[in-house]
Design a protein around this motif. Structure first.
Motif, mmCIF file in Angstrom:
data_model
loop_
_atom_site.group_PDB
_atom_site.id
_atom_site.type_symbol
_atom_site.label_atom_id
_atom_site.label_comp_id
_atom_site.label_asym_id
_atom_site.label_seq_id
_atom_site.Cartn_x
_atom_site.Cartn_y
_atom_site.Cartn_z
ATOM 1 N N ARG A 56 0.794 -1.228 0.000
ATOM 2 C CA ARG A 56 0.000 0.000 0.000
ATOM 3 C C ARG A 56 0.825 1.276 0.000
ATOM 4 N N LYS A 58 0.233 5.216 0.627
ATOM 5 C CA LYS A 58 -0.822 6.068 1.187
ATOM 6 C C LYS A 58 -0.967 7.323 0.330
ATOM 7 N N ALA A 831 -0.996 0.399 6.019
ATOM 8 C CA ALA A 831 -1.954 -0.692 6.261
ATOM 9 C C ALA A 831 -1.445 -1.614 7.357
ATOM 10 N N TYR A 834 -1.979 -0.086 10.864
ATOM 11 C CA TYR A 834 -3.344 -0.277 11.380
ATOM 12 C C TYR A 834 -3.528 -1.716 11.878
ATOM 13 N N GLU A 835 -2.986 -2.658 11.114
ATOM 14 C CA GLU A 835 -3.111 -4.065 11.498
ATOM 15 C C GLU A 835 -2.448 -4.327 12.845
ATOM 16 N N THR A 852 -10.021 -0.897 8.310
ATOM 17 C CA THR A 852 -9.217 0.083 7.574
ATOM 18 C C THR A 852 -8.046 -0.597 6.877
ATOM 19 N N ALA A 853 -7.379 -1.524 7.579
ATOM 20 C CA ALA A 853 -6.253 -2.245 6.983
ATOM 21 C C ALA A 853 -6.684 -3.004 5.741
ATOM 22 N N THR A 854 -7.850 -3.644 5.794
ATOM 23 C CA THR A 854 -8.349 -4.390 4.629
ATOM 24 C C THR A 854 -8.692 -3.454 3.483
ATOM 25 N N LEU A 856 -7.268 -0.599 2.851
ATOM 26 C CA LEU A 856 -6.008 -0.109 2.290
ATOM 27 C C LEU A 856 -5.265 -1.200 1.541
ATOM 28 N N ASP A 857 -5.300 -2.412 2.061
ATOM 29 C CA ASP A 857 -4.556 -3.515 1.443
ATOM 30 C C ASP A 857 -5.303 -4.827 1.655
#
Length: 943
Positions: A56, A58, A831, A834-835, A852-854, A856-857
């Motif tokens: 990812r 940003k 990403a 966030y994970e 959010t992580a999902t 983004l990536d």
């Protein structure tokens, strides 16, 4: 910085879509309207290009487009060939095998590999190669290729697979290397490949090339006294050739073959003669003397090539199998370069000399791809007659033409050579998967050549052989021939008959209009967010509606986790429309790093030229300014921005190996392994010292799965000169395993040695980060925290993640959460942040971060596994299975498959458990937890 999970795929063809109106198009592109602005010349040009995975970036903020400027000379220079049109875009048809149920394909493949006879295993591994060719992780393909070579039986298969393994490392691009250089392992050794027999345990052992030549020298001395001709007293028969008589021993000559025995001891007149006229048998007196010596010594030492060729012809004429085998082996041992191979290949085919042809073929294959430009050699492969000749000598096979045709497709998909090699591939295909592959690839090539009737024919043949995905090709060919409704019905039927997957809706969208088209594209993205085409189509459609900022936000979604040259190109055009020339230049430079030969504007302008046009429009930077900018972008985890800076610096100093190495690190971080390996090879080629060259060779070996050899290179480099990179390489390679306390202590010592050597902050930050990680594993949390703090002091931003781990292990959860928040704020690629932050907060906040992580990536698997585990805890088994099935549909992953198998096992669905375990074991046959679960499920089924 260097990921152990390297994924990449950089193969395919460019498909360009141009607006027929070209430069005269006047549709406004800026959000403020207007005619003929910068965006007008930009937005109707686009390319569809191969898959290149990434992590990812940003860059997903929404842009507000300014009112475009009036048309001017600058616009004409930047965008001379027109704008991209959404209606002319088309997705790529994958050239490899693609299944409608990939998990079942993997499971079936594992079962058949596990149960097949040992001498047939190499064929099964080749099928596995074909299946893995289309997935994003190249390590899977290389591993299967090594397994196929390991289990190969005959010489022909060994030479092809050994050459293929060498090609995968592209050693032909390394300066100072020869095609016949040996890697010191049997698996790729050119001499070991010429030895027939099944010995899978020996392939990773040291090869014959590493032994001394004393034994052969002693043998040569021992044979000297036996190599003189038979004397008058010893001989009892003479062969007369011209004016010369060659004295021989009748019994020895008769023992060469049954025809000689019949001639000299049977009812022929020669059996009663002491002198035999042998002038009309195509052999010289010198050749007959060599035959006489062989009849006594069974050796061909020190003979001239011309004489050995005479002997092999004599052997064929009189069925002298032992003499022919000796000549064949002797001639094969002399082949060491392309010149010799070209001279003797014809003789080998004419005399059906299996080993000689194998040796010539091996040189050709190890010289690929450059040898494909040699018309003298290619005439031995391309035509049906050439294949027939190779068949006669045992050297025409599916695996040979599979290897050659893949290289031909990479070099030039439209060429006649590619077509002919694929036609021969089809002729060699005997098994179902082989026919599917050959016919499908012929269809792809014919489609690229705009020969749509032939393309449809080959795609239909692939479908008949069982390749359902080729229906996409059938539909596309029909569409190209003007049968749009028929193509739509074809895809509609496919969606109805099978469990829908993303590429089905993507293809049907081509044959729809309006809202139905957009609905199909959205469904395609929902089912498979890794498909490029839907993002590109939506972005161009938005730009056509004067919503350039929204178009950039849309294309950012895919660029953020999966970089490709064509998507970077589209974003560059959109940025030019916003007059963001600095951003456009960044993307074009990054694009050129991925593909240095990338052509824009329907192949009419090299990307380098656009760089030259954009450079005067942005601030000019010195090399020192570039270093500062690189430091800032690297620290902010802006990988695409960092790539652009490195590309700029290399333009000023193209021979700087250090910059090439940095380039490779960034590309690996973006999961672009093919491009990363190219940069590593260039770094090695431009090395200014031996110890530096050895380090880069070590990384090349490590990144292609040769860990032990990489360690040896690091140690050799250290013995020449102590350096940061040599110690870092050794520590990194050693840490790539489960470390016991002693090994961990040694890795710590190596990293400390590295830190004592000169280097810059970028690399020292990485070493400190790695050292902190090892300290954490050793439960030395205070020392780890010191390392991470020191790394942060030199702006190694990723150290926030390590420091958060330390705080978490000290039960300082709030401090851990705050550290990850800092990383999220600083990093453009966030990403993973966030994970990781989700581990340090309550369930509701964790779910938010993982969502959010999902977004983004979607390629990150942990969020799916977490959500599925929560659902299972809440006794929502079906929902948990569905959560795991989403990513498995577009990314079959070992951990995802193992977890779903465990869920099925808890639900007593042992058949599904076994299927998922088998699919996971196809990805990694030695995974202990999956093996345990698999055996347990089989016991339940048997009961």
């Amino acid at each position: 910085m260097r990921s152990l999970k390297i994924m990449d795929g950089c193969k395919g063809t460019q498909v360009y879509a141009l607006n027929p109106s070209g430069p005269t198009t006047t549709t406004g592109a800026g959000s403020g309207g207007g005619g003929g602005g910068v965006g007008d010349k930009l937005l109707h040009h686009l390319q569809d290009h191969p898959r290149v995975n990434s992590i990812r970036s940003k860059s997903n903020r929404t842009f507000q487009a300014p009112t475009p400027l009036p048309n001017n000379a600058l616009t004409e220079n930047l965008l001379p060939y027109g704008l991209p049109s959404a209606d002319l875009l088309e997705p790529l048809i994958e050239p490899g095998l693609k299944s409608v149920d990939f998990v079942e394909t993997l499971a079936d493949l594992y079962r058949r590999i596990d149960n097949c006879p040992q001498f047939e295993k190499w064929k099964m591994y080749m099928e596995q190669c074909a299946v893995f060719r289309g997935v994003s992780d190249p390590k899977l393909f290389r591993r299967s290729l090594r397994s196929a070579r390991q289990h190969a039986v005959d010489v022909h298969t060994k030479i092809v697979l050994a050459a293929w393994l060498r090609f995968e490392r592209r050693e032909d691009e390394l300066f100072g290397t020869s095609a016949m250089d040996c890697c010191k392992r049997n698996i790729e050794c050119p001499k070991a490949a010429l030895v027939s027999g099944y010995n899978p345990e020996s392939v990773y052992e040291s090869c014959v090339c590493s032994r001394t030549g004393l034994e052969g020298a002693e043998d040569e001395l021992l044979m000297r006294e036996d190599e003189c001709s038979t004397s008058e007293e010893d001989g009892d028969i003479s062969f007369c050739i011209g004016d010369e008589e060659i004295r021989c021993i009748r019994y020895n000559i008769a023992s060469l073959s049954r025809p000689f025995r019949a001639m000299l001891y049977g009812g022929f007149t020669e059996s009663r003669r002491e002198k035999i006229n042998f002038s009309k048998n195509g052999i010289s007196a010198e050749g007959m003397r060599a035959a006489e010596i062989f009849s006594r010594t069974k050796r061909l030492d020190s003979l001239d090539v011309r004489i050995v060729l005479e002997l092999i012809s004599l052997a064929n004429r009189f069925c002298c199998e032992e003499l022919k085998s000796a000549c064949d082996a002797h001639l094969a041992s002399l082949i060491c370069d392309m010149e010799n191979a070209m001279l003797l290949m014809e003789y080998g085919l004419e005399e059906t000399a299996y080993l000689l042809v194998a040796a010539c073929l091996q040189v050709f294959l190890r010289e690929l791809p450059s040898s494909m430009q040699n018309p003298m050699m290619m005439r031995f492969f391309c035509s049906s007659e050439a294949r027939d000749r190779l068949t006669m000598v045992g050297h025409a096979s599916f695996v040979l033409y599979y290897f050659m045709s893949q290289i031909a497709m990479e070099e030039n998909m439209k060429s006649n050579t590619t077509v002919m090699l694929l036609e021969r591939l089809g002729e060699c295909a005997t098994e179902s998967w082989q026919k599917q592959l050959a016919f499908h690839q012929l269809g792809v090539v014919m489609l690229e050549r705009k020969e749509y009737k032939d393309a449809q024919h080959y795609f239909e043949a692939a479908v008949d052989a069982g390749h359902i995905y080729s229906l996409v090709g059938v539909a596309r060919a029909k569409f190209k021939r003007g049968h749009k409704y028929s193509a739509y019905k074809q895809m509609n039927s496919l969606i109805s008959d099978y469990t829908p997957v993303g590429w089905m809706y993507q293809e049907r969208a081509l044959y729809c209009v309006g809202k139905e088209k957009m609905m199909d594209l959205n469904t395609a993205t929902e089912l498979d967010p890794t498909l490029y085409f839907p993002y590109k189509y939506r972005a161009v459609s938005l730009s056509e509606e004067n919503m350039v900022g929204a178009a950039i936000s849309e294309i950012n979604k895919i660029i953020g986790f999966k970089v490709s040259p064509d998507c970077l190109e589209l974003r560059a055009w959109l940025l030019i429309a916003l007059e963001d020339y600095e951003g456009a230049l960044r993307d074009v430079r990054a694009l050129l790093t991925l593909d240095p030969s990338y052509m824009m504007f329907h192949g009419k302008m090299h990307s380098d030229h656009l760089v030259e046009l954009l450079r005067p429009l942005v601030p000019q930077l010195s090399q020192a300014d570039c270093w500062m900018q690189l430091y800032d972008r690297w620290s902010s985890v802006d990988d695409i921005g960092s790539l652009a800076v490195v590309h700029h610096m290399l333009a000023n100093d193209p021979g700087k190996s250090l910059l090439r190495f940095r380039q490779s690190l960034l590309l690996l971080r973006l999961n672009c392994q093919k491009a990363a390996m190219r940069s590593l090879r260039l770094a090695r080629n431009h090395s200014s010292s031996e110890h530096e060259r050895l380090v880069y060779e070590g990384w090349i070996l490590y990144d292609t799965g040769h860990r032990e050899e990489a360690l040896s290179k690091a140690e050799e480099s250290i013995s020449v000169q102590r350096s940061f990179e040599a110690f870092f390489l050794k520590a990194y390679a050693l840490a790539d395993s489960s470390l016991d306390p002693e090994s961990s202590k040694y890795v710590i010592q190596l990293l400390e040695e590295a830190l004592r050597c000169p280097s810059d902050g970028l690399r020292k930050g990485q070493a400190l980060n790695n050292l902190g990680s090892v300290y954490v594993d050793c439960d030395k949390l205070d020392l780890a925290a010191d390392c991470y703090m020191n790394a942060l002091n030199i702006k190694h931003t990723r150290a926030h993640q390590g420091l958060a781990r330390v705080y978490h292990m000290k039960n300082q959860r709030k401090a851990a959460y705050d550290e990850m928040t800092k990383l999220i704020e600083k990093a453009r690629n966030n990403a993973s942040a966030y994970e990781k932050r989700s581990e340090y907060c309550d369930r509701d906040m964790a779910k938010s971060d993982l969502t959010t992580a999902t977004q983004l990536d979607p390629l990150r698997t942990y969020p799916y596994r977490y959500r599925a585990a929560v659902l299972m805890d809440d006794h929502k088994e079906k929902e948990a299975i569905a959560e795991l099935s989403k990513p498995i549909a577009f990314k079959p992953d070992l951990q995802l498959l193992h977890l779903r198998a465990a869920f099925y096992e808890s639900m007593n669905d042992y058949v599904s458990t076994i299927r998922d375990c088998e699919a996971a074991l196809c990805l990694d046959s030695s995974h202990p937890d999956t093996l345990e679960l698999y055996n347990k499920a089989k016991e339940h089924v048997n009961e």
